[in-house]
Design an enzyme around this catalytic site. Structure first.
Site, short mmCIF file in Angstrom:
data_model
loop_
_atom_site.label_atom_id
_atom_site.label_comp_id
_atom_site.label_asym_id
_atom_site.label_seq_id
_atom_site.Cartn_x
_atom_site.Cartn_y
_atom_site.Cartn_z
N ILE A 1 0.87 -1.17 0.00
CA ILE A 1 0.00 0.00 0.00
C ILE A 1 0.91 1.23 0.00
O ILE A 1 2.08 1.15 0.37
CB ILE A 1 -0.98 0.03 1.20
CG1 ILE A 1 -0.24 -0.04 2.54
CG2 ILE A 1 -2.00 -1.08 1.10
CD1 ILE A 1 -1.17 0.06 3.75
N ASP A 2 0.38 2.34 -0.45
CA ASP A 2 1.19 3.54 -0.61
C ASP A 2 1.72 4.05 0.73
O ASP A 2 1.14 3.79 1.79
CB ASP A 2 0.37 4.65 -1.27
CG ASP A 2 -0.13 4.27 -2.65
OD1 ASP A 2 0.53 3.43 -3.30
OD2 ASP A 2 -1.18 4.79 -3.07
N LYS A 3 2.79 4.82 0.65
CA LYS A 3 3.41 5.41 1.84
C LYS A 3 2.39 6.11 2.73
O LYS A 3 2.35 5.90 3.94
CB LYS A 3 4.50 6.39 1.42
CG LYS A 3 5.08 7.21 2.56
CD LYS A 3 6.02 8.29 2.05
CE LYS A 3 6.48 9.20 3.18
NZ LYS A 3 7.34 10.31 2.70
N ARG B 1 -7.02 5.58 -5.70
CA ARG B 1 -6.75 7.01 -5.87
C ARG B 1 -7.00 7.44 -7.32
O ARG B 1 -7.62 8.47 -7.57
CB ARG B 1 -5.31 7.31 -5.46
CG ARG B 1 -5.03 7.02 -3.99
CD ARG B 1 -3.53 7.01 -3.70
NE ARG B 1 -2.93 8.32 -3.96
CZ ARG B 1 -1.61 8.52 -3.98
NH1 ARG B 1 -0.78 7.50 -3.78
NH2 ARG B 1 -1.14 9.73 -4.21
#
Length: 308
Positions: A138-140, A239
């Site tokens: 998963i993204d930062k 997103r």
């Protein structure tokens, strides 16, 4: 050093050499293509070129790609929020702001650095030295649940569940705007952005199948609290998809409005639920964690109409 020989096709005529190389050579970014061009490792028709050279049909392109430097990833004593752990796997609640695995500019302070300290050598090796144990990412600036495999057998079985869509992943997000429908499906292919190589976009050119299911949990005037269920797992999928339908996630610095009136440190997106078949027991396990405090604070402010 590895070498590649390319012959420019007619349809690629007049494309900049750096873009041409990044499009044609797998895992070669445009910025790295520029570096090797500047280092004299790219020749067209036996002559070195500059990065702004535009290729012509039937050009002979010779590329030398240096072998990647071997990196030593160090274990670090970083606290982990472990939701579940056994001999085969861990379920970790990743905080917002933590990078999942080392990459250029982030070789320390990542989830992998912490896992190496916690697990020692008990991490799957399928994804190599940079991503030991990492089954998915998963993204930062997305918080929430991640699966980590302790051995290759578990990794293979868990990865198969992701591939055949039997692993359940549900996210919550706060987005701009009031969605027209209470639920829906976004079925739109996602690929690398045609201009900005650091971004993803909905595109039919080199795009891969991407499906996101969404439903509205709460309507908050000009904002919506939603749940998203992933059918596929493309980079930045939720997103990109929410921005594509005109409802970007609040705080998203890449796909949202340039001016963020909420002063968040990243997108209001949280991986809340993960469910999967255990690779050894074949038991279905499901875990859930609440969003972090900043997320709840934003929700409460919107509920009280303090932000319009």
């Amino acid at each position: 050093m590895t070498t590649q020989q390319l012959i420019v096709a007619k349809e690629d005529n007049n494309i900049r050499i750096d873009k041409y190389l990044s499009d044609k050579i797998k895992d070669l970014s445009r910025s790295y293509a520029q570096k090797i061009i500047n280092d004299g490792l790219v020749q067209v028709n036996n002559k070195a070129v500059k990065q702004n050279y535009k290729v012509k049909a039937n050009d002979m392109v010779h590329v030398e790609i240096p072998e990647p430097e071997k990196l030593e990833i160090k274990a670090e004593d970083i606290e982990l929020d472990i939701v579940y752990e056994d001999a085969d796997l861990l379920v970790v609640n990743k905080p917002q702001g933590m990078v999942v695995h080392p990459a250029a500019g982030n070789y320390t302070g990542t989830l992998v650095n912490a896992l190496m300290k916690h697990c020692g050598d008990n991490l799957s090796a399928i994804n190599g030295i940079i991503r030991p144990g990492i089954v998915h990412r998963i993204d930062k600036d997305t918080s929430g649940l991640l699966l980590v495999a302790k051995n290759n057998r578990a990794h293979i079985k868990l990865a198969k569940q992701i591939k055949d869509h039997s692993l359940s992943r549900r996210y919550v997000a706060i987005v701009y705007g009031a969605l027209k429908n209470d639920s829906g499906i976004i079925d739109a292919p996602i690929g690398r952005h045609p201009v900005d190589r650091k971004k993803m976009s909905v595109t039919t050119k080199n795009g891969r199948n991407a499906v996101t299911h969404f439903k509205v949990l709460e309507r908050l005037g000009n904002y919506s609290y939603i749940e998203c269920k992933l059918e596929t797992g493309r980079t930045h999928q939720i997103r990109v998809h929410m921005s594509y339908i005109g409802h970007p996630i609040i705080g998203d610095p890449v796909y949202g409005p340039k001016k963020d009136r909420f002063n968040l440190n990243g997108q209001a997106l949280h991986a809340k639920i993960i469910g999967f078949i255990h690779p050894t027991t074949n038991e279905y396990l499901e875990f859930e964690v609440s969003p972090p405090p900043y997320f709840d604070k934003l929700l409460n402010l919107l509920r009280k109409n303090l932000i319009k």
